[in-house]
Design a protein around this motif. Sequence first.
Motif, mmCIF file in Angstrom:
data_model
loop_
_atom_site.group_PDB
_atom_site.id
_atom_site.type_symbol
_atom_site.label_atom_id
_atom_site.label_comp_id
_atom_site.label_asym_id
_atom_site.label_seq_id
_atom_site.Cartn_x
_atom_site.Cartn_y
_atom_site.Cartn_z
ATOM 1 N N TYR A 5 34.288 -5.020 0.101
ATOM 2 C CA TYR A 5 34.517 -5.529 -1.243
ATOM 3 C C TYR A 5 34.992 -6.979 -1.173
ATOM 4 C CZ TYR A 5 34.489 -0.632 -2.746
ATOM 5 O OH TYR A 5 34.136 0.667 -3.001
ATOM 6 N N ASP A 68 29.227 -5.343 -0.413
ATOM 7 C CA ASP A 68 28.626 -4.305 -1.249
ATOM 8 C C ASP A 68 28.964 -4.477 -2.726
ATOM 9 O OD1 ASP A 68 27.448 -2.594 0.843
ATOM 10 O OD2 ASP A 68 29.521 -2.334 1.450
ATOM 11 N N HIS A 69 30.201 -4.876 -3.012
ATOM 12 C CA HIS A 69 30.687 -4.905 -4.399
ATOM 13 C C HIS A 69 31.638 -6.073 -4.570
ATOM 14 C CE1 HIS A 69 32.299 -2.243 -7.960
ATOM 15 N NE2 HIS A 69 32.164 -3.516 -8.294
ATOM 16 N N THR A 89 24.820 -13.317 -9.208
ATOM 17 C CA THR A 89 23.544 -12.740 -9.641
ATOM 18 C C THR A 89 22.381 -13.375 -8.889
ATOM 19 O OG1 THR A 89 24.445 -12.339 -11.859
ATOM 20 C CG2 THR A 89 22.068 -12.306 -11.634
ATOM 21 N N LYS A 94 24.771 -6.523 -4.728
ATOM 22 C CA LYS A 94 24.441 -5.155 -5.135
ATOM 23 C C LYS A 94 25.188 -4.715 -6.383
ATOM 24 C CE LYS A 94 23.623 -3.675 -0.357
ATOM 25 N NZ LYS A 94 24.131 -2.790 0.730
ATOM 26 N N LYS A 95 26.488 -4.989 -6.445
ATOM 27 C CA LYS A 95 27.298 -4.547 -7.582
ATOM 28 C C LYS A 95 28.273 -5.659 -7.946
ATOM 29 C CE LYS A 95 28.952 -1.496 -10.581
ATOM 30 N NZ LYS A 95 29.661 -0.264 -10.182
ATOM 31 N N THR A 97 31.225 -6.531 -10.724
ATOM 32 C CA THR A 97 32.122 -6.113 -11.802
ATOM 33 C C THR A 97 32.936 -7.327 -12.235
ATOM 34 O OG1 THR A 97 32.314 -3.842 -11.004
ATOM 35 C CG2 THR A 97 34.082 -4.640 -12.420
ATOM 36 N N HIS A 115 26.911 -6.152 -13.614
ATOM 37 C CA HIS A 115 26.590 -4.732 -13.638
ATOM 38 C C HIS A 115 27.628 -3.934 -14.412
ATOM 39 C CE1 HIS A 115 24.614 -6.096 -9.755
ATOM 40 N NE2 HIS A 115 23.617 -5.722 -10.523
ATOM 41 N N GLN A 116 28.854 -4.391 -14.395
ATOM 42 C CA GLN A 116 29.937 -3.710 -15.106
ATOM 43 C C GLN A 116 30.916 -4.746 -15.629
ATOM 44 O OE1 GLN A 116 32.330 -1.127 -12.660
ATOM 45 N NE2 GLN A 116 33.195 -0.038 -14.405
#
Length: 220
Positions: A5, A68-69, A89, A94-95, A97, A115-116
Motif C-alpha cells: 500500500y 497494489d493500492h 490514473t 490497480k486501486k 482510494t 476507484h473509491q
Amino acid sequence: MKRDYAVIGLGRFGGSICQELNQEGMQVLAIDKDEDKINEFKNIASHAVMADSTDEATLRELGIKNIDHVIVAIGDNIQASILTTVVLTDLNIKKITVKAQNDYHEKILNRIGAHQVVHPERDMGKRIARNIISNNILDYLELSDDHSIVEVKVGERMRGKTLVDLDIRANYGCNVVAIKQEKDINVSPAADDVLEEGDILIIIGSDKDISRFEKNLVID
C-alpha cells in the motif's frame, strides 16, 4: 495475502490508515511533503518519503506502479488531491482510494478515475449521530448514496420474538443478513430463531427503510 500500500498525505486520516495497515503487517509506503510528518512515520511505515505526489516522475522513481493500492489522503489542498489522482490514473494503479473534501470534489474524483471516494468526516458524523439517537444502534456503514448496512442490538421491542414475528423484510423492506449471539455469528438465521436481548442484528437496506425500522423497533 500480503499487499503493498501507499498512503499519500499523513494528516489525521492518512496517518491513522498508515498505522492500521502497519499493525496488520502490510507493507506501507508513506508519502508527504512535510518533513516533520515523514520523521513521525519513518518508524511506522515500511518506507517514508518526503515527495511531491503531483510529480509523475517522482512517483515513478518511488516505484508507485508496483503498489497494489494507493490511498490519497491529502488534507485541504483539493488541487493537489486532484492532480495526484490524475497522475495515479495515468500510471494505471490497480486501486485508488481518495479522501474527498466535499460533494463537488467527489464528483471530480469519480470522473478522473478514482476507484473509491471516501468522506471520513461525513461518514463518522452519520455513525455518531445514529449512536447518539439510540444506544442500540452500534454501527453504521454507507454502501451507496441511498443504501447502508447497520448493526443494531436487540432491545425490549424485539426481545423474545422470531424473525417471522417481526417480518422485517415485509414490514420495512430490510434484510437481516446475520445475527451475532455472544461470540457466534449466524450468517443464515432461521426464521424461527428467538431473539434474546443483547443479540446483534446485521441489517441491510435503503436508508429510508432502515430509518423506518429503527424508529419502530430500535430507538427507545
